[in-house]
Motif scaffolding. Structure first.
Motif, PDB file in Angstrom:
ATOM      1  N   GLY A 231       5.974   1.334  16.274  1.00  0.00           N
ATOM      2  CA  GLY A 231       6.445   0.084  15.697  1.00  0.00           C
ATOM      3  C   GLY A 231       5.850  -1.167  16.333  1.00  0.00           C
ATOM      4  O   GLY A 231       6.243  -2.280  15.986  1.00  0.00           O
ATOM      5  N   THR A 232       4.935  -0.988  17.249  1.00  0.00           N
ATOM      6  CA  THR A 232       4.283  -2.142  17.864  1.00  0.00           C
ATOM      7  C   THR A 232       3.306  -2.769  16.880  1.00  0.00           C
ATOM      8  O   THR A 232       2.488  -2.071  16.283  1.00  0.00           O
TER       9      THR A 232
ATOM     10  N   VAL B  31      -6.835  -7.194  10.445  1.00  0.00           N
ATOM     11  CA  VAL B  31      -5.976  -8.370  10.312  1.00  0.00           C
ATOM     12  C   VAL B  31      -4.632  -8.131  10.993  1.00  0.00           C
ATOM     13  O   VAL B  31      -4.146  -8.972  11.749  1.00  0.00           O
ATOM     14  N   ALA B  32      -4.040  -6.990  10.718  1.00  0.00           N
ATOM     15  CA  ALA B  32      -2.724  -6.673  11.272  1.00  0.00           C
ATOM     16  C   ALA B  32      -2.565  -5.162  11.308  1.00  0.00           C
ATOM     17  O   ALA B  32      -3.069  -4.456  10.435  1.00  0.00           O
ATOM     18  N   GLY B  33      -1.840  -4.695  12.319  1.00  0.00           N
ATOM     19  CA  GLY B  33      -1.613  -3.275  12.439  1.00  0.00           C
ATOM     20  C   GLY B  33      -0.253  -2.980  13.039  1.00  0.00           C
ATOM     21  O   GLY B  33       0.347  -3.838  13.687  1.00  0.00           O
ATOM     22  N   ILE B  34       0.229  -1.763  12.792  1.00  0.00           N
ATOM     23  CA  ILE B  34       1.496  -1.330  13.349  1.00  0.00           C
ATOM     24  C   ILE B  34       1.345   0.121  13.784  1.00  0.00           C
ATOM     25  O   ILE B  34       0.858   0.968  13.038  1.00  0.00           O
TER      26      ILE B  34
ATOM     27  N   CYS C 189       0.861  -1.185   0.000  1.00  0.00           N
ATOM     28  CA  CYS C 189       0.000   0.000   0.000  1.00  0.00           C
ATOM     29  C   CYS C 189       0.897   1.235   0.000  1.00  0.00           C
ATOM     30  O   CYS C 189       1.751   1.373   0.880  1.00  0.00           O
ATOM     31  N   ALA C 190       0.697   2.082  -0.980  1.00  0.00           N
ATOM     32  CA  ALA C 190       1.505   3.290  -1.105  1.00  0.00           C
ATOM     33  C   ALA C 190       0.612   4.521  -1.112  1.00  0.00           C
ATOM     34  O   ALA C 190      -0.455   4.525  -1.733  1.00  0.00           O
ATOM     35  N   ALA C 191       1.087   5.553  -0.435  1.00  0.00           N
ATOM     36  CA  ALA C 191       0.352   6.820  -0.414  1.00  0.00           C
ATOM     37  C   ALA C 191       0.767   7.689  -1.596  1.00  0.00           C
ATOM     38  O   ALA C 191       1.920   7.650  -2.022  1.00  0.00           O
ATOM     39  N   SER C 192      -0.177   8.465  -2.103  1.00  0.00           N
ATOM     40  CA  SER C 192       0.081   9.305  -3.273  1.00  0.00           C
ATOM     41  C   SER C 192       0.966  10.505  -2.936  1.00  0.00           C
ATOM     42  O   SER C 192       1.536  11.124  -3.831  1.00  0.00           O
ATOM     43  N   GLU C 193       1.072  10.818  -1.654  1.00  0.00           N
ATOM     44  CA  GLU C 193       1.940  11.903  -1.211  1.00  0.00           C
ATOM     45  C   GLU C 193       2.341  11.661   0.232  1.00  0.00           C
ATOM     46  O   GLU C 193       1.808  10.764   0.890  1.00  0.00           O
ATOM     47  N   SER C 194       3.257  12.451   0.715  1.00  0.00           N
ATOM     48  CA  SER C 194       3.733  12.288   2.079  1.00  0.00           C
ATOM     49  C   SER C 194       2.612  12.538   3.086  1.00  0.00           C
ATOM     50  O   SER C 194       1.812  13.457   2.916  1.00  0.00           O
ATOM     51  N   ILE C 195       2.553  11.709   4.106  1.00  0.00           N
ATOM     52  CA  ILE C 195       1.535  11.816   5.152  1.00  0.00           C
ATOM     53  C   ILE C 195       2.219  12.166   6.468  1.00  0.00           C
ATOM     54  O   ILE C 195       3.053  11.413   6.953  1.00  0.00           O
ATOM     55  N   PRO C 196       1.847  13.293   7.057  1.00  0.00           N
ATOM     56  CA  PRO C 196       2.461  13.679   8.326  1.00  0.00           C
ATOM     57  C   PRO C 196       1.806  13.001   9.521  1.00  0.00           C
ATOM     58  O   PRO C 196       0.661  12.582   9.458  1.00  0.00           O
ATOM     59  N   SER C 197       2.565  12.859  10.580  1.00  0.00           N
ATOM     60  CA  SER C 197       2.036  12.399  11.868  1.00  0.00           C
ATOM     61  C   SER C 197       1.186  11.135  11.758  1.00  0.00           C
ATOM     62  O   SER C 197       0.048  11.087  12.225  1.00  0.00           O
ATOM     63  N   ILE C 198       1.762  10.110  11.157  1.00  0.00           N
ATOM     64  CA  ILE C 198       1.049   8.833  11.074  1.00  0.00           C
ATOM     65  C   ILE C 198       0.952   8.209  12.458  1.00  0.00           C
ATOM     66  O   ILE C 198       1.950   8.089  13.166  1.00  0.00           O
ATOM     67  N   ASP C 199      -0.247   7.821  12.826  1.00  0.00           N
ATOM     68  CA  ASP C 199      -0.479   7.221  14.142  1.00  0.00           C
ATOM     69  C   ASP C 199      -0.576   5.707  14.055  1.00  0.00           C
ATOM     70  O   ASP C 199      -0.144   5.004  14.973  1.00  0.00           O
ATOM     71  N   PHE C 200      -1.142   5.223  12.958  1.00  0.00           N
ATOM     72  CA  PHE C 200      -1.383   3.784  12.831  1.00  0.00           C
ATOM     73  C   PHE C 200      -1.467   3.413  11.364  1.00  0.00           C
ATOM     74  O   PHE C 200      -1.985   4.186  10.558  1.00  0.00           O
ATOM     75  N   MET C 201      -0.953   2.225  11.044  1.00  0.00           N
ATOM     76  CA  MET C 201      -1.080   1.683   9.688  1.00  0.00           C
ATOM     77  C   MET C 201      -1.565   0.255   9.829  1.00  0.00           C
ATOM     78  O   MET C 201      -1.058  -0.489  10.684  1.00  0.00           O
ATOM     79  N   GLY C 202      -2.533  -0.121   9.011  1.00  0.00           N
ATOM     80  CA  GLY C 202      -3.072  -1.457   9.180  1.00  0.00           C
ATOM     81  C   GLY C 202      -3.672  -2.034   7.927  1.00  0.00           C
ATOM     82  O   GLY C 202      -3.841  -1.349   6.913  1.00  0.00           O
TER      83      GLY C 202
ATOM     84  N   TYR D 179      -8.075  -4.348   2.706  1.00  0.00           N
ATOM     85  CA  TYR D 179      -8.036  -2.895   2.649  1.00  0.00           C
ATOM     86  C   TYR D 179      -6.873  -2.354   3.477  1.00  0.00           C
ATOM     87  O   TYR D 179      -6.665  -2.773   4.619  1.00  0.00           O
ATOM     88  N   CYS D 180      -6.179  -1.413   2.902  1.00  0.00           N
ATOM     89  CA  CYS D 180      -5.125  -0.698   3.604  1.00  0.00           C
ATOM     90  C   CYS D 180      -5.738   0.478   4.362  1.00  0.00           C
ATOM     91  O   CYS D 180      -6.653   1.132   3.858  1.00  0.00           O
ATOM     92  N   ASN D 181      -5.221   0.740   5.550  1.00  0.00           N
ATOM     93  CA  ASN D 181      -5.695   1.856   6.368  1.00  0.00           C
ATOM     94  C   ASN D 181      -4.513   2.599   6.974  1.00  0.00           C
ATOM     95  O   ASN D 181      -3.577   1.973   7.468  1.00  0.00           O
ATOM     96  N   ILE D 182      -4.557   3.916   6.910  1.00  0.00           N
ATOM     97  CA  ILE D 182      -3.561   4.762   7.579  1.00  0.00           C
ATOM     98  C   ILE D 182      -4.310   5.859   8.332  1.00  0.00           C
ATOM     99  O   ILE D 182      -5.130   6.572   7.750  1.00  0.00           O
ATOM    100  N   ASP D 183      -4.028   5.962   9.622  1.00  0.00           N
ATOM    101  CA  ASP D 183      -4.605   7.020  10.458  1.00  0.00           C
ATOM    102  C   ASP D 183      -3.515   8.034  10.764  1.00  0.00           C
ATOM    103  O   ASP D 183      -2.404   7.662  11.144  1.00  0.00           O
ATOM    104  N   HIS D 184      -3.841   9.305  10.593  1.00  0.00           N
ATOM    105  CA  HIS D 184      -2.838  10.316  10.894  1.00  0.00           C
ATOM    106  C   HIS D 184      -3.482  11.568  11.468  1.00  0.00           C
ATOM    107  O   HIS D 184      -4.682  11.809  11.294  1.00  0.00           O
TER     108      HIS D 184
END
Length: 120
Positions: free
Chosen positions: A55-56, A48-51, A22-35, A94-99
């Protein structure tokens, strides 16, 4: 608006492997969670999985030992290595990024989904 683009889904035989990216179209600041979430027909979407930003990692019990989530913070990408796939892993993933925004608002970004089918 930032878009998340997923790749790597497909058809694989039981016991096989796939790697989702999963790639973002532009830089994402202050990422809190990726899953990675998945949704099978007739079922609710599940994580299914998260980080976390630290890095946890965490995994749903059914994929522990088989799936591995990883990220590249500099490239704003998150991947899911899936080994020993089973028919019950069949779903749309589905890819998810929270920021956090500059206004300290949490934004949830989602990819369009990629189909994973495990079948002989």
């Amino acid at each position: 608006q930032v878009q998340l683009v997923e790749s790597g889904g497909g058809l694989v035989q039981p016991g096989g492997s796939l790697r989702l990216s999963c790639a973002a179209s532009e830089s994402i600041p202050s990422i809190d969670f990726m899953g990675w979430y998945r949704q099978a027909p007739g079922k609710q979407r599940e994580l299914v999985a998260g980080i976390t930003s630290r890095g946890t990692t965490n995994y749903i019990d059914s994929v522990k030992g088989r799936f591995t989530i990883s990220r590249d913070k500099a490239e704003n990408t998150v991947s899911l290595q899936m080994n020993s796939l089973k028919p019950e892993d069949t779903a749309v993933y589905y890819c998810n990024i929270d920021h956090l925004t500059s206004a300290r608002t949490m934004v949830n970004l989602w990819g369009q989904g990629t189909q994973v089918t495990v079948s002989s």
